[in-house]
Design an enzyme around this catalytic site. Structure first.
Site, short mmCIF file in Angstrom:
data_model
loop_
_atom_site.label_atom_id
_atom_site.label_comp_id
_atom_site.label_asym_id
_atom_site.label_seq_id
_atom_site.Cartn_x
_atom_site.Cartn_y
_atom_site.Cartn_z
N GLU A 25 0.43 1.17 14.87
CA GLU A 25 0.11 1.26 13.45
C GLU A 25 1.09 0.45 12.61
O GLU A 25 0.68 -0.31 11.72
CB GLU A 25 0.12 2.72 13.00
N ARG A 31 -6.15 -19.57 -18.01
CA ARG A 31 -5.77 -18.82 -19.21
C ARG A 31 -4.81 -19.66 -20.06
O ARG A 31 -3.81 -20.18 -19.55
CB ARG A 31 -5.08 -17.50 -18.79
N GLN A 79 7.40 -21.63 -16.96
CA GLN A 79 8.16 -21.26 -15.78
C GLN A 79 8.22 -19.75 -15.57
O GLN A 79 8.28 -19.28 -14.43
CB GLN A 79 9.59 -21.82 -15.86
#
Length: 337
Positions: free
Chosen positions: A201, A227, A238
């Site tokens: 797992e 955007r 930045q």
């Protein structure tokens, strides 16, 4: 359907309908599943079924149990739940109170497990109980039993913060008679069975988060490219672009650690510290990247769906399969501390 796609049987033997894959190839498939499936909870439910439940049946089940359960687990016709955690026994499994006493040719289980993924819909429960209170590590036994046995009580789904596609609940055993053939391995071998299933797992399951982060990164880059604020793409700032670079660094670093852990498991080499490092890296990257993704997407990132759900689904990854603190203890021990 995950069963028809073979996801519920990736690392199970081919002769029972599984894919016969090793740990690394299993992880690669789960990574692709996490990348393509918007419901991380569903991917988690499948991975938990396969790695924490079907793997111990594959490697420790009696011939009768394998014949009865394994093909149906591989096909997804039976759903399995892993019932280990108790209210007072989480990281400290030595505090387990569920017991299994010998009775005739089998056992009788009594106790309650508090947090079992897939439990509300489980057909099979892989669980652990104390068979010899004086034997410590060697006093725990493992079982894979049908949930329809008398005395098995499956609780209602717990109201979780995330991973909604994976129902989790309590499991109670009340004078539950369990035939000998549902014992995994030998009596007293339960701790070893659990460690074995956790090895698979910890090494493989977290690949679903790699896939989720890859899908998330693509969404964030697309958003930052289109955007516009103050007359510029937000990706030109930045403060945004460097945050996205950091998301990629976390993702690809975690990816390499996970691949290494799976390769070591396949090669039967010491993988404990490698799996712990991988588990920390992936889970903490998933939380950090999801938080950054919400920040970059702004108000739209706070809506239900999309990165908002990814953040909720990532938070428990630092808890299950051994908390980040437990993983750091394993790494410290490997360093000789």
């Amino acid at each position: 359907d995950a069963g028809r796609l073979g996801l519920t049987g990736l690392c199970l033997p081919r002769d029972v309908g599984g894919g016969g894959l090793g740990a690394l190839d299993t992880a690669l498939c789960l990574e692709a599943f996490g990348r393509g499936c918007a419901d991380t909870g569903l991917a988690f439910a499948v991975a938990a079924h396969l790695l924490a439940c079907a793997v111990p049946v594959r490697d420790f089940g009696s011939r009768k149990a394998r014949d009865e359960l394994l093909a149906a687990l591989a096909a997804g016709e039976l759903i399995a739940a892993n019932a280990m955690t108790e209210d007072g026994a989480g990281s400290d499994v030595s505090a387990m109170l569920t017991t299994a006493r010998r009775s005739g040719s089998g056992f009788v289980l009594d106790g309650e497990k508090s947090w079992a993924s897939n439990a509300p819909v489980a057909d099979v429960v892989v669980t652990y109980a104390v068979t010899d209170p004086e034997a410590g590590f060697l006093g725990v036994s493992a079982f894979a039993l049908p949930s329809g046995l008398p005395g098995v009580r499956l609780g209602a789904p717990l109201p979780k913060l995330g991973l909604a596609g994976c129902l989790a609940g309590r499991v109670r055993f009340e004078d539950c008679p369990v035939p000998e053939e549902y014992l995994l391995g030998d009596e007293g071998q339960g701790s070893a069975v659990f460690q074995h299933s956790m090895a698979w797992e910890r090494a493989c399951l977290f690949a679903i988060y790699l896939g989720m982060m890859r899908r998330q990164l693509r969404l964030v880059v697309e958003h930052a490219s289109h955007r516009r604020q103050f007359g510029r793409r937000i990706g030109d700032f930045q403060g945004v672009s460097h945050k996205i670079v950091e998301m990629r660094r976390r993702l690809e670093s975690a990816q390499l650690l996970l691949y290494r852990a799976c390769w070591l498991l396949d090669e039967a080499r010491n993988h404990v510290a490698a799996s712990a490092l991988s588990k920390i890296a992936v889970s903490e990257a998933a939380v950090a990247n999801s938080t950054d993704a919400v920040q970059i997407l702004g108000a739209s990132g706070y809506l239900s769906g999309g990165v908002g759900d990814q953040l909720r689904d990532s938070i428990p990854s630092t808890l299950f399969s051994g908390t980040s603190e437990i993983q750091r203890e394993l790494i410290a021990k490997d360093l000789g501390l």
